[in-house]
Design a protein around this motif. Structure first.
Motif, short mmCIF file in Angstrom:
data_model
loop_
_atom_site.label_atom_id
_atom_site.label_comp_id
_atom_site.label_asym_id
_atom_site.label_seq_id
_atom_site.Cartn_x
_atom_site.Cartn_y
_atom_site.Cartn_z
N SER A 139 10.67 -6.97 34.19
CA SER A 139 11.56 -6.43 35.23
C SER A 139 11.25 -4.99 35.62
O SER A 139 11.77 -4.52 36.63
N ALA A 140 10.45 -4.29 34.87
CA ALA A 140 10.09 -2.91 35.24
C ALA A 140 9.33 -2.87 36.56
O ALA A 140 9.27 -1.83 37.20
N LEU A 141 8.79 -4.00 36.96
CA LEU A 141 8.06 -4.06 38.23
C LEU A 141 8.96 -4.33 39.43
O LEU A 141 8.46 -4.39 40.56
N LYS A 142 10.24 -4.51 39.20
CA LYS A 142 11.13 -4.89 40.30
C LYS A 142 11.06 -3.94 41.50
O LYS A 142 11.09 -4.41 42.65
N PRO A 143 10.98 -2.62 41.31
CA PRO A 143 10.87 -1.76 42.50
C PRO A 143 9.64 -2.08 43.35
O PRO A 143 9.69 -1.98 44.57
N LEU A 144 8.54 -2.48 42.71
CA LEU A 144 7.35 -2.86 43.46
C LEU A 144 7.54 -4.21 44.13
O LEU A 144 7.13 -4.43 45.26
N VAL A 197 14.28 5.26 23.92
CA VAL A 197 14.07 6.56 23.29
C VAL A 197 12.72 7.14 23.69
O VAL A 197 12.59 8.35 23.92
N ALA A 198 11.71 6.27 23.82
CA ALA A 198 10.39 6.76 24.24
C ALA A 198 10.44 7.32 25.65
O ALA A 198 9.90 8.39 25.93
N MET A 199 11.12 6.61 26.56
CA MET A 199 11.22 7.10 27.94
C MET A 199 11.97 8.43 27.97
O MET A 199 11.56 9.36 28.66
N GLY A 234 10.45 -4.50 25.68
CA GLY A 234 10.10 -3.11 25.39
C GLY A 234 9.30 -2.39 26.45
O GLY A 234 8.52 -1.49 26.13
N VAL A 235 9.50 -2.74 27.70
CA VAL A 235 8.79 -2.07 28.81
C VAL A 235 9.75 -1.11 29.52
O VAL A 235 10.95 -1.39 29.62
N TYR A 236 9.24 0.02 29.97
CA TYR A 236 10.00 0.93 30.82
C TYR A 236 9.04 1.56 31.81
O TYR A 236 7.90 1.88 31.47
N ALA A 237 9.51 1.73 33.05
CA ALA A 237 8.71 2.37 34.08
C ALA A 237 9.57 3.37 34.84
O ALA A 237 10.79 3.22 34.88
#
Lengths: 352, 352
Positions: free
Chosen positions: B63-68, B305-307, B278-281
């Motif tokens: 889902s991190a690709l949703k903006p694209l 936490v990484a983001m 575990g994906v974030y964009a």
């Protein structure tokens, strides 16, 4: 294995050697996620039979230690005093799903010892079992401490304190005799001095003490192969605990749960117990071995698949049992439209 | 970064270099669990500004690709045809929590395009938001596809198909024009030929295509810094998407959700999107950068936490924003009796 350990510095210095990737999660053509873990398979004398990764690094065993933590319930005479059977002993070792039978048996046990939910200090939460969670919500009742997955263990603690005439308030505290007795039990079973071990607080409020996986596995092996490695009273208690868990697999966890399913299929050959943050432990009486594993990142899905792979390769299962447990050991991943999109499986590196 | 990639062999050969441990989970005296991850911070031309771990390994962005994936909704003219505002564009990019406002707006949008829940092919599930889940159970109604966290994205797909006169049935299939348009969009933004890329099926039924983190971050940077890196129509669509997400942070996720909280505090400086496993964009318009990260083991707690650590160290936050987000970026872990037992935090190695 470690016979002692220095206090752990709570930062992450670059670990010299990474634990191996033992479980992978696939989606379509590719591995999507990966889990590293350490696993120890040890006999009752402490000889390491198989190991993956770093089995000397201290680990919080969490609920996987419940079978060990239940020994005082029997050894102090509390279990006999209150006429506790396999159901109660199994609940004392349980991380149960809060289904009606779990809650009912804990209720009866509490009443039997002249206690009640308000004496439990574990806190409360909604049942893990989704239909039971929905039923509770529909009933418009809030869960009390009996619904907590650790409520059987805590009722065992209360039973022991009451039997010995100790004050029950504060029984979760490190200084309380209930917890000190458990600490001594863990020391004897793991062969370690734990006074200086890294410590914390568990989800249910009792202390957690860090123990290397190798020592944890040896402790589980001593339950599995107690004569002559344990004194007679402890050996008898160990057998009673394993027999109770094997006789009441549903009570140890619940519907659809991994350890319940395994014990339903293989019976007393494998007595296993899950712990939060990716821990799993097992006592294997027919082999006289113990298993303890920890997934680095804490994932339960990987701990289950890792434990399944260890059991398969120890040749513990006959052909029918392997078939019955095939999906349990290598679960498919399905999406919201019910389509199978991948699986969780041991890696090619995870071999004997 | 990769400009092409060979088909991935779906076994796990020993990875030459392990991704670094960037997030740790503590309990009392000790680190209890550890998460490894790879992170790419890239500009719109593809220059890597910061990197941790292997940013060339293909990753399912989920889902991190949703903006694209929302660009065609605007570029085809569908958004203007149906008079879609920031709310709908934000929902098209959302992994929403199924709260009443989410479901209501999706319902209205479906009706507006002459469609309904039965036309959605994403499947259904209970709301992520626990009070909304409980309310739904108490109402004795089952969730339909509108409650699916991807329902906004799917309503966007329907809108585009209807606008172009394409058959809507099977719009989730790889061969359908809706998905082929998205594939072309991803190719242009990532600079990759994706026809041979590893593929699978997402949780909501649409295709997933594996893209290296470096290329994913570049795509997010192109949204953040579209002129002159994108053609005018695409640049306008990019700005509209980021503006909509920043204007409607609640719709992108929901109450208490990490990305909602961050965008509520920092506004349009950071437009971010979570993905399963575990994906974030993130797109960072004031810096003209994109961020893409993947936690090896798939843990969302570590991805958040990484983001947060990446945003802090890019000096994106002023002092008040840092204070407001301190607990969001380093959440305490509490137990069932409400006691703080540890925390989730970046490791000492996670520095700039």
């Amino acid at each position: 294995m470690s016979n002692e350990h220095a206090r752990i510095i709570p930062s992450t210095a670059a670990t010299a050697i990474a634990n191996p990737i033992l479980v992978e999660v696939t989606r379509g053509d590719m591995v999507e996620s990966r889990h590293r873990a350490a696993i120890a398979v040890v006999d009752a004398r402490g000889s390491v039979v198989h190991a993956w990764g770093d089995i000397d690094r201290p680990v919080y065993g969490r609920s996987a230690l419940k079978p060990l933590q239940a020994l005082p319930l029997i050894e102090t005479g509390a279990a006999d005093r209150y006429g506790l059977g396999a159901a109660e002993i199994a609940l004392a070792c349980a991380s149960h799903s809060g289904e009606p039978r779990h809650v009912e048996l804990v209720s009866r046990w509490l009443a039997h010892i002249g206690s009640g939910p308000n004496d439990l200090e574990c806190g409360s939460h909604l049942p893990f079992h989704e239909p039971s969670l929905e039923a509770l919500i529909l009933s418009r009742r809030k869960p009390d401490a009996r619904y907590n997955n650790c409520s059987g263990k805590h009722t065992g603690f209360l039973s022991t304190a009451l039997h010995l005439g100790e004050p029950t308030a504060g029984y979760i505290r490190h200084e309380h005799p209930v917890q000190q007795r458990i600490l001594g039990t863990l020391e004897q079973l793991t062969g370690l001095t734990l006074g200086g071990a890294p410590r914390g607080i568990d989800g249910c409020g009792i202390p957690v003490i860090a123990i290397p996986l190798g020592n944890m596995a040896m402790a589980m092996a001593r339950l599995a192969d107690p004569d002559p490695h344990l004194p007679p009273a402890r050996a008898a208690a160990a057998k009673r605990i394993l027999a109770a868990m094997a006789a009441e697999p549903f009570l140890v966890a619940g519907s659809g749960r991994f350890c319940t399913r395994v014990m339903e299929v293989v019976g007393a050959k494998v007595v296993l117990k899950t712990g939060a943050e990716g821990v799993y432990a097992a006592s294997l009486p027919t082999l006289g071995l113990g298993v303890a594993l920890k997934v680095d990142d804490g994932a339960g899905r990987a701990a289950e698949v890792a434990m399944g792979q260890v059991l398969r390769h120890l040749n513990l299962l006959d052909a029918d049992e392997e078939t019955a447990l095939a999906e349990t050991f290598g679960p498919p991943v399905s999406n919201r439209v019910g389509r199978e999109t991948g699986s969780i499986r041991p890696t090619g590196d995870f071999s004997f």
